[in-house]
Write a protein that holds these residues in place. Structure first.
Motif, PDB file in Angstrom:
ATOM      1  N   ILE A  51      32.634   4.581 -49.424  1.00 36.21           N
ATOM      2  CA  ILE A  51      33.680   3.901 -50.184  1.00 36.21           C
ATOM      3  C   ILE A  51      33.769   4.570 -51.555  1.00 36.21           C
ATOM      4  O   ILE A  51      32.761   4.688 -52.254  1.00 36.21           O
ATOM      5  N   ARG A  52      34.969   4.993 -51.933  1.00 38.26           N
ATOM      6  CA  ARG A  52      35.164   5.566 -53.258  1.00 38.26           C
ATOM      7  C   ARG A  52      35.224   4.420 -54.258  1.00 38.26           C
ATOM      8  O   ARG A  52      36.031   3.509 -54.114  1.00 38.26           O
ATOM      9  N   VAL A  53      34.354   4.482 -55.253  1.00 39.41           N
ATOM     10  CA  VAL A  53      34.344   3.480 -56.320  1.00 39.41           C
ATOM     11  C   VAL A  53      34.877   4.154 -57.578  1.00 39.41           C
ATOM     12  O   VAL A  53      34.287   5.105 -58.082  1.00 39.41           O
ATOM     13  N   VAL A  54      36.008   3.673 -58.058  1.00 35.20           N
ATOM     14  CA  VAL A  54      36.652   4.217 -59.250  1.00 35.20           C
ATOM     15  C   VAL A  54      36.459   3.196 -60.363  1.00 35.20           C
ATOM     16  O   VAL A  54      36.874   2.046 -60.225  1.00 35.20           O
ATOM     17  N   SER A  55      35.812   3.646 -61.444  1.00 35.67           N
ATOM     18  CA  SER A  55      35.471   2.746 -62.545  1.00 35.67           C
ATOM     19  C   SER A  55      36.098   3.226 -63.846  1.00 35.67           C
ATOM     20  O   SER A  55      35.500   4.017 -64.569  1.00 35.67           O
ATOM     21  N   PRO A  56      37.306   2.750 -64.154  1.00 42.27           N
ATOM     22  CA  PRO A  56      37.910   3.094 -65.438  1.00 42.27           C
ATOM     23  C   PRO A  56      37.319   2.225 -66.549  1.00 42.27           C
ATOM     24  O   PRO A  56      36.900   1.093 -66.303  1.00 42.27           O
ATOM     25  N   ALA A  57      37.283   2.777 -67.760  1.00 45.91           N
ATOM     26  CA  ALA A  57      36.804   2.031 -68.927  1.00 45.91           C
ATOM     27  C   ALA A  57      37.711   2.361 -70.100  1.00 45.91           C
ATOM     28  O   ALA A  57      37.928   3.537 -70.403  1.00 45.91           O
ATOM     29  N   GLY A  58      38.244   1.329 -70.726  1.00 52.17           N
ATOM     30  CA  GLY A  58      39.125   1.524 -71.870  1.00 52.17           C
ATOM     31  C   GLY A  58      40.520   1.019 -71.577  1.00 52.17           C
ATOM     32  O   GLY A  58      40.702   0.037 -70.863  1.00 52.17           O
ATOM     33  N   GLU A  59      41.515   1.713 -72.134  1.00 50.14           N
ATOM     34  CA  GLU A  59      42.909   1.301 -72.011  1.00 50.14           C
ATOM     35  C   GLU A  59      43.664   2.182 -71.027  1.00 50.14           C
ATOM     36  O   GLU A  59      43.604   3.409 -71.122  1.00 50.14           O
ATOM     37  N   ILE A  60      44.378   1.530 -70.111  1.00 52.00           N
ATOM     38  CA  ILE A  60      45.219   2.246 -69.154  1.00 52.00           C
ATOM     39  C   ILE A  60      46.656   2.067 -69.607  1.00 52.00           C
ATOM     40  O   ILE A  60      47.198   0.963 -69.552  1.00 52.00           O
ATOM     41  N   ASP A  61      47.238   3.158 -70.084  1.00 53.48           N
ATOM     42  CA  ASP A  61      48.620   3.124 -70.562  1.00 53.48           C
ATOM     43  C   ASP A  61      49.305   4.444 -70.216  1.00 53.48           C
ATOM     44  O   ASP A  61      48.735   5.278 -69.518  1.00 53.48           O
ATOM     45  N   HIS A  62      50.508   4.606 -70.714  1.00 52.89           N
ATOM     46  CA  HIS A  62      51.300   5.808 -70.405  1.00 52.89           C
ATOM     47  C   HIS A  62      50.550   7.101 -70.751  1.00 52.89           C
ATOM     48  O   HIS A  62      50.627   8.076 -70.007  1.00 52.89           O
ATOM     49  N   ASP A  63      49.804   7.102 -71.835  1.00 48.02           N
ATOM     50  CA  ASP A  63      49.107   8.315 -72.280  1.00 48.02           C
ATOM     51  C   ASP A  63      47.859   8.633 -71.472  1.00 48.02           C
ATOM     52  O   ASP A  63      47.437   9.778 -71.405  1.00 48.02           O
ATOM     53  N   THR A  64      47.234   7.634 -70.849  1.00 45.57           N
ATOM     54  CA  THR A  64      45.968   7.851 -70.147  1.00 45.57           C
ATOM     55  C   THR A  64      46.065   7.686 -68.634  1.00 45.57           C
ATOM     56  O   THR A  64      45.104   7.960 -67.920  1.00 45.57           O
ATOM     57  N   ALA A  65      47.199   7.249 -68.143  1.00 45.70           N
ATOM     58  CA  ALA A  65      47.342   6.870 -66.734  1.00 45.70           C
ATOM     59  C   ALA A  65      47.084   8.002 -65.746  1.00 45.70           C
ATOM     60  O   ALA A  65      46.596   7.764 -64.644  1.00 45.70           O
ATOM     61  N   GLN A  66      47.393   9.230 -66.119  1.00 41.09           N
ATOM     62  CA  GLN A  66      47.230  10.355 -65.195  1.00 41.09           C
ATOM     63  C   GLN A  66      45.774  10.501 -64.735  1.00 41.09           C
ATOM     64  O   GLN A  66      45.516  10.868 -63.593  1.00 41.09           O
ATOM     65  N   THR A  67      44.840  10.190 -65.601  1.00 44.46           N
ATOM     66  CA  THR A  67      43.423  10.279 -65.247  1.00 44.46           C
ATOM     67  C   THR A  67      43.097   9.317 -64.114  1.00 44.46           C
ATOM     68  O   THR A  67      42.410   9.683 -63.159  1.00 44.46           O
ATOM     69  N   LEU A  68      43.590   8.099 -64.204  1.00 50.47           N
ATOM     70  CA  LEU A  68      43.369   7.125 -63.130  1.00 50.47           C
ATOM     71  C   LEU A  68      44.112   7.549 -61.871  1.00 50.47           C
ATOM     72  O   LEU A  68      43.566   7.449 -60.765  1.00 50.47           O
ATOM     73  N   ARG A  69      45.315   8.042 -62.005  1.00 49.30           N
ATOM     74  CA  ARG A  69      46.096   8.503 -60.848  1.00 49.30           C
ATOM     75  C   ARG A  69      45.316   9.564 -60.066  1.00 49.30           C
ATOM     76  O   ARG A  69      45.233   9.521 -58.837  1.00 49.30           O
ATOM     77  N   GLN A  70      44.726  10.510 -60.765  1.00 47.11           N
ATOM     78  CA  GLN A  70      43.966  11.575 -60.102  1.00 47.11           C
ATOM     79  C   GLN A  70      42.746  11.018 -59.377  1.00 47.11           C
ATOM     80  O   GLN A  70      42.423  11.449 -58.272  1.00 47.11           O
ATOM     81  N   ALA A  71      42.072  10.048 -59.979  1.00 48.16           N
ATOM     82  CA  ALA A  71      40.889   9.463 -59.346  1.00 48.16           C
ATOM     83  C   ALA A  71      41.234   8.669 -58.091  1.00 48.16           C
ATOM     84  O   ALA A  71      40.401   8.524 -57.193  1.00 48.16           O
ATOM     85  N   LEU A  72      42.468   8.178 -58.011  1.00 42.72           N
ATOM     86  CA  LEU A  72      42.897   7.380 -56.851  1.00 42.72           C
ATOM     87  C   LEU A  72      43.650   8.205 -55.811  1.00 42.72           C
ATOM     88  O   LEU A  72      44.123   7.650 -54.822  1.00 42.72           O
ATOM     89  N   ASP A  73      43.744   9.504 -56.004  1.00 40.66           N
ATOM     90  CA  ASP A  73      44.458  10.363 -55.068  1.00 40.66           C
ATOM     91  C   ASP A  73      43.736  10.399 -53.722  1.00 40.66           C
ATOM     92  O   ASP A  73      42.548  10.723 -53.654  1.00 40.66           O
TER      93      ASP A  73
END
Length: 125
Positions: A28-50
């Motif tokens: 199971i892929r566990v993706v753990s973001p920390a901080g603020e998810i907004d327009h400027d940082t969203a690409q990082t989360l998008r890549q982790a969920l690819d």
């Protein structure tokens, strides 16, 4: 991690006010973001969920360290849900903070993606 589970590779990405750690526990892929998810940082989360080229992906997004999420984060979770579902897998959200849970509830993501109160619960079969 839940007791008796095996953790594999770890990837860390940081952009602006967001850090994303991705690990694998019993497949199971566990993706753990920390901080603020907004327009400027969203690409990082998008890549982790690819999930491109992953058959039947299983993903848990551990939201306990997310302090803010705007529509960019909501869109990424919705797109991840669609991609994972099309690939025959599943995605779950674990331990969202009350502020993040409120946003996700207002837009209806909680009716699409199951929420679990803890990471351990989200990893359970």
């Amino acid at each position: 991690m839940a007791e008796g589970r095996r953790a594999d590779t770890e990837q860390v990405a940081q952009v602006g006010g967001l850090t994303v750690v991705a690990t694998a526990t019993d497949g199971i892929r566990v993706v753990s973001p920390a901080g603020e998810i907004d327009h400027d940082t969203a690409q990082t989360l998008r890549q982790a969920l690819d999930v491109t080229s992953i058959a039947q992906p299983r993903i848990v997004v551990d939201l306990r360290q997310v302090t803010f999420m705007d529509s960019a984060g909501v869109h990424i979770l919705f797109a991840a849900h669609q991609a994972v579902s099309e690939a025959g897998g599943w995605i779950r959200l674990a331990a969202p903070t009350s502020a993040v849970q409120r946003v996700l509830h207002l837009v209806g993501i909680d009716s699409l993606i199951p929420f679990r109160p803890t990471l351990r619960d989200a990893l359970a079969p």
